[in-house]
Design a protein around this motif. Structure first.
Motif, mmCIF file in Angstrom:
data_model
loop_
_atom_site.group_PDB
_atom_site.id
_atom_site.type_symbol
_atom_site.label_atom_id
_atom_site.label_comp_id
_atom_site.label_asym_id
_atom_site.label_seq_id
_atom_site.Cartn_x
_atom_site.Cartn_y
_atom_site.Cartn_z
ATOM 1 N N PHE A 50 62.831 89.426 9.541
ATOM 2 C CA PHE A 50 61.554 89.365 8.841
ATOM 3 C C PHE A 50 61.704 89.063 7.358
ATOM 4 N N GLU A 51 62.894 89.294 6.810
ATOM 5 C CA GLU A 51 63.076 88.954 5.403
ATOM 6 C C GLU A 51 63.040 87.458 5.169
ATOM 7 N N GLY A 52 63.023 86.705 6.249
ATOM 8 C CA GLY A 52 62.950 85.249 6.128
ATOM 9 C C GLY A 52 61.540 84.744 5.863
ATOM 10 N N PHE A 53 60.539 85.620 5.880
ATOM 11 C CA PHE A 53 59.180 85.190 5.607
ATOM 12 C C PHE A 53 59.094 84.562 4.220
ATOM 13 N N GLY A 54 58.379 83.462 4.145
ATOM 14 C CA GLY A 54 58.219 82.760 2.873
ATOM 15 C C GLY A 54 58.981 81.454 2.847
ATOM 16 N N SER A 55 59.939 81.274 3.754
ATOM 17 C CA SER A 55 60.690 80.026 3.839
ATOM 18 C C SER A 55 60.044 79.146 4.910
ATOM 19 N N ILE A 56 59.210 78.218 4.473
ATOM 20 C CA ILE A 56 58.457 77.389 5.404
ATOM 21 C C ILE A 56 59.318 76.247 5.918
ATOM 22 N N ASN A 57 59.348 76.090 7.234
ATOM 23 C CA ASN A 57 60.052 74.975 7.856
ATOM 24 C C ASN A 57 59.082 73.798 7.936
ATOM 25 N N SER A 58 59.171 72.901 6.990
ATOM 26 C CA SER A 58 58.213 71.805 6.874
ATOM 27 C C SER A 58 58.283 70.831 8.047
ATOM 28 N N TYR A 59 59.369 70.860 8.812
ATOM 29 C CA TYR A 59 59.500 69.935 9.936
ATOM 30 C C TYR A 59 58.507 70.248 11.052
ATOM 31 N N ALA A 60 57.947 71.452 11.050
ATOM 32 C CA ALA A 60 56.918 71.780 12.036
ATOM 33 C C ALA A 60 55.679 70.911 11.849
ATOM 34 N N PHE A 61 55.469 70.425 10.629
ATOM 35 C CA PHE A 61 54.296 69.592 10.373
ATOM 36 C C PHE A 61 54.392 68.245 11.100
ATOM 37 N N PHE A 62 55.605 67.798 11.425
ATOM 38 C CA PHE A 62 55.746 66.582 12.228
ATOM 39 C C PHE A 62 55.150 66.798 13.622
ATOM 40 N N VAL A 63 55.372 67.994 14.188
ATOM 41 C CA VAL A 63 54.825 68.306 15.510
ATOM 42 C C VAL A 63 53.304 68.410 15.433
ATOM 43 N N LEU A 64 52.797 69.077 14.393
ATOM 44 C CA LEU A 64 51.351 69.218 14.248
ATOM 45 C C LEU A 64 50.686 67.861 14.045
ATOM 46 N N LEU A 65 51.359 66.955 13.333
ATOM 47 C CA LEU A 65 50.834 65.608 13.164
ATOM 48 C C LEU A 65 50.810 64.873 14.510
ATOM 49 N N ALA A 66 51.831 65.115 15.334
ATOM 50 C CA ALA A 66 51.839 64.531 16.682
ATOM 51 C C ALA A 66 50.666 65.067 17.499
ATOM 52 N N CYS A 67 50.353 66.349 17.344
ATOM 53 C CA CYS A 67 49.209 66.942 18.045
ATOM 54 C C CYS A 67 47.895 66.315 17.573
ATOM 55 N N VAL A 68 47.808 66.005 16.273
ATOM 56 C CA VAL A 68 46.632 65.295 15.747
ATOM 57 C C VAL A 68 46.510 63.928 16.416
ATOM 58 N N CYS A 69 47.639 63.235 16.560
ATOM 59 C CA CYS A 69 47.649 61.935 17.252
ATOM 60 C C CYS A 69 47.148 62.073 18.678
ATOM 61 N N TYR A 70 47.625 63.101 19.371
ATOM 62 C CA TYR A 70 47.169 63.336 20.741
ATOM 63 C C TYR A 70 45.668 63.631 20.776
ATOM 64 N N GLY A 71 45.179 64.367 19.767
ATOM 65 C CA GLY A 71 43.754 64.667 19.682
ATOM 66 C C GLY A 71 42.922 63.407 19.534
ATOM 67 N N ILE A 72 43.382 62.480 18.679
ATOM 68 C CA ILE A 72 42.702 61.191 18.512
ATOM 69 C C ILE A 72 42.741 60.408 19.819
ATOM 70 N N ASN A 73 43.916 60.376 20.432
ATOM 71 C CA ASN A 73 44.123 59.609 21.658
ATOM 72 C C ASN A 73 43.186 60.061 22.772
ATOM 73 N N LEU A 74 43.128 61.364 23.026
ATOM 74 C CA LEU A 74 42.320 61.870 24.129
ATOM 75 C C LEU A 74 40.827 61.660 23.889
ATOM 76 N N ASN A 75 40.406 61.726 22.632
ATOM 77 C CA ASN A 75 38.998 61.466 22.336
ATOM 78 C C ASN A 75 38.647 59.990 22.498
ATOM 79 N N ILE A 76 39.550 59.106 22.116
ATOM 80 C CA ILE A 76 39.321 57.673 22.330
ATOM 81 C C ILE A 76 39.196 57.371 23.814
ATOM 82 N N ILE A 77 40.101 57.960 24.610
ATOM 83 C CA ILE A 77 40.057 57.746 26.054
ATOM 84 C C ILE A 77 38.749 58.281 26.643
ATOM 85 N N LYS A 78 38.322 59.426 26.150
ATOM 86 C CA LYS A 78 37.118 60.062 26.683
ATOM 87 C C LYS A 78 35.852 59.293 26.331
#
Length: 299
Positions: free
Chosen positions: A151-179
């Motif tokens: 728990f002492e590791g709190f505060g050290s943000i792993n910025s690479y997680a934002f690549f995954v979240l950006l991929a999820c945004v892409c999937y969100g756009i994709n599924l809405n376009i298809i729908k």
């Protein structure tokens, strides 16, 4: 529908659900294996090449049925639904464990809701908002827990997680376009043709701008790593999307969306089996993400 047919349909739906959870949940460990030899760009491009090539028998015969607007939308679907996420996931896993990548990926249904509300005039409910808030707390926890530091590791943000979240945004756009933009075109055709649209870019990048071919010839273990990526592309991208489309026909959309909650479990299993370490803080974050997605996606 008779009772026997209902039972048969339910068994098929559960079968598809389990198979898809295993395939998609295993995608992250396959990316990890590919990255042992190849760069993120090489992993992403070869994944698209493998998926696009295997679906050519389904895509090319359907090209004549398309109009210009459908072609334009299918290019967008190919980019945001497959091409860009393939690179983002590979990049993320250079600094992020496969198990946590699988958990972050579970945010996709909530991004579908957000994108739909912002750009496609879809309605966002109070339940959606509560789910988003809970999942957001879980993501923040996961971002701030540093592996190997407790728990002492709190505060050290792993910025690479934002690549995954950006991929999820892409999937969100994709599924809405298809729908909202594809009514007449069947899901299998959308999957196959959209991959065909981005296949040339993936081929050019892979063989003209990377060392993929050189590594195959000169680097020990390259063929094994390439086989993992090929399996990822064929099973995790091409065949899994077709299976998902079939499952939607034999089950309700709510049941089909429940695969989202099983994928992290499979990803975590593979990660732990591979020696990845999850701290107590990670489990709190994982629980919050899954509960948030469940609440926000429940109808």
């Amino acid at each position: 529908m008779t009772k026997d047919l209902q039972q048969e349909s339910a068994l098929k739906a559960w079968g598809f659900l389990i198979v898809l959870a295993l395939i998609w949940g295993s995608s992250f460990i396959l990316i990890k294996r590919g990255l042992e030899i190849f760069s993120p760009g090489e992993v992403g491009a070869f994944r698209i090449v493998a998926a696009g090539m295997v679906l050519i028998p389904l895509s090319i015969p359907r090209l004549k049925q398309l109009n210009k607007r459908q072609v334009k939308n299918l290019i967008i679907v190919g980019l945001v639904g497959s091409f860009i996420p393939a690179f983002l996931f590979a990049k993320a896993q250079t600094q992020l464990s496969s198990s946590l990548t699988g958990v972050f990926n579970a945010m996709t249904p909530l991004f579908v809701v957000i994108i739909g509300a912002l750009f496609f005039k879809a309605r966002i409910t109070s339940r959606n908002m509560v789910g988003l808030l809970i999942a957001f707390v879980g993501v923040v926890i996961l971002l701030m827990v540093k592996e190997g530091a407790g728990f002492e590791g709190f505060g050290s943000i792993n910025s690479y997680a934002f690549f995954v979240l950006l991929a999820c945004v892409c999937y969100g756009i994709n599924l809405n376009i298809i729908k909202y933009r594809f009514v007449a075109l069947k899901p299998v055709a959308i999957t196959a043709i959209s991959l065909l649209m981005v296949l040339p870019a993936a081929l050019i990048y892979l063989f003209a701008f990377t060392q993929f071919s050189f590594k195959l010839v000169h680097v020990e273990g390259a063929w094994t790593a390439a086989s993992y990526i090929m399996l990822l592309g064929i099973l995790g991208t091409a065949i899994a999307l077709i299976l998902f489309n079939v499952m939607v026909k034999v089950a309700t959309p709510v049941f089909a969306s429940s695969v989202t909650y099983l994928i992290p479990i499979v990803a975590i299993f593979w990660g732990l089996l591979d020696g990845e370490v999850l701290l107590l803080g990670h489990y709190f974050g994982i629980a919050a993400v899954i509960v948030g997605v469940w609440v926000g996606n429940k109808r």
